[in-house]
Design an enzyme around this catalytic site. Sequence first.
Site, PDB file in Angstrom:
ATOM      1  N   TYR A 172       0.836  -1.210   0.000  1.00 14.98           N
ATOM      2  CA  TYR A 172       0.000   0.000   0.000  1.00 14.98           C
ATOM      3  C   TYR A 172       0.869   1.258   0.000  1.00 14.98           C
ATOM      4  O   TYR A 172       0.688   2.150  -0.824  1.00 14.98           O
ATOM      5  CB  TYR A 172      -0.909  -0.010   1.223  1.00 14.98           C
ATOM      6  CG  TYR A 172      -1.831   1.188   1.307  1.00 14.98           C
ATOM      7  CD1 TYR A 172      -2.987   1.240   0.533  1.00 14.98           C
ATOM      8  CD2 TYR A 172      -1.554   2.260   2.152  1.00 14.98           C
ATOM      9  CE1 TYR A 172      -3.837   2.336   0.590  1.00 14.98           C
ATOM     10  CE2 TYR A 172      -2.396   3.349   2.223  1.00 14.98           C
ATOM     11  CZ  TYR A 172      -3.536   3.387   1.446  1.00 14.98           C
ATOM     12  OH  TYR A 172      -4.367   4.480   1.502  1.00 14.98           O
ATOM     13  N   LYS A 232       1.247   4.033  -3.031  1.00 17.05           N
ATOM     14  CA  LYS A 232       0.787   5.411  -2.834  1.00 17.05           C
ATOM     15  C   LYS A 232       1.929   6.410  -2.976  1.00 17.05           C
ATOM     16  O   LYS A 232       1.736   7.537  -3.445  1.00 17.05           O
ATOM     17  CB  LYS A 232       0.107   5.551  -1.472  1.00 17.05           C
ATOM     18  CG  LYS A 232      -1.227   4.818  -1.374  1.00 17.05           C
ATOM     19  CD  LYS A 232      -2.243   5.322  -2.386  1.00 17.05           C
ATOM     20  CE  LYS A 232      -3.602   4.677  -2.221  1.00 17.05           C
ATOM     21  NZ  LYS A 232      -4.595   5.180  -3.199  1.00 17.05           N
TER      22      LYS A 232
END
Length: 289
Positions: A185, A189
Amino acid sequence: MSTPAEDLPVSHMNDIYPGIDPTPHFANKTYAGKSVLVTGGSRGIGLEIALFYAKAGANITLVARDQAGLDSAKATILAAIPESKVITSIVDVTDTKAVKSLVEFVVDTFGKLDIVVANAGKADPWQKPFTEHDPDNWWRTMEVNIRGVYNIAHFTLPELAKTKGYHIIIGSIGGQMRRPFASSYATSKHTVNRLNEYIAIENPDVKAFSVHPGAILTELAKNVPEVSSLLIDTLQLPAATLLRLTSGREDWLNGKFVNSNWNLDEVEAQFKEKIIEQGALVNRLHIPL
């Protein structure tokens, strides 16, 4: 980042505040005639963003992978604004051909694209090292969060250039942190922050922002129960923030990372000159002097 994104010394907002009050946009229909596309638009942050733009007069395209969810989201918008023009499309954003067809469908329907919100994403529990994860699932998170955003950008940017429009990536403050077990994640990002910078550099007629929406307990966030107690912000916070960002008032933040928790009035008053002068709010190696 020149200044750690999470530590910019301005007021930390959890809900709508006067500087992003959407009431004037709703009353004056300031986005009337605009065409807005939102991926991950069937629920949560994406649906709330679409709802705010619809209340401000825009034509809406909702994109997700589930028809029932899209139907429900469309019904929600039409219940609030019966005169809204809303279309839906089932698309896996990692499917290049499907995204190309989506953009053609939107332009055929509404004639143009003015604002694109790349909101579709994926997150996994932060409970173990990536060597203990299914490698295909780990990579799937990267694909959704990076390739999905890239595909949307690739096919929408030529249309946005025609309208001098806006491309918004819904990023995360997680992309600026190094938290154990969050590698897929956080890395994805962080990567889309850099992609956002390239979107701005290579597309001078488009304004681009990577936006942290706030700490919100969405269905996606429930996959990370380790931080659920910290997720106290409202869905309305990022929705109202985007109305301000795409109004033309904040074009000086083009190509930057923007945190919805920041009081934008204070950012503008206290840091605008420094941010512009230093080329701040982008990914970079930095040594405080």
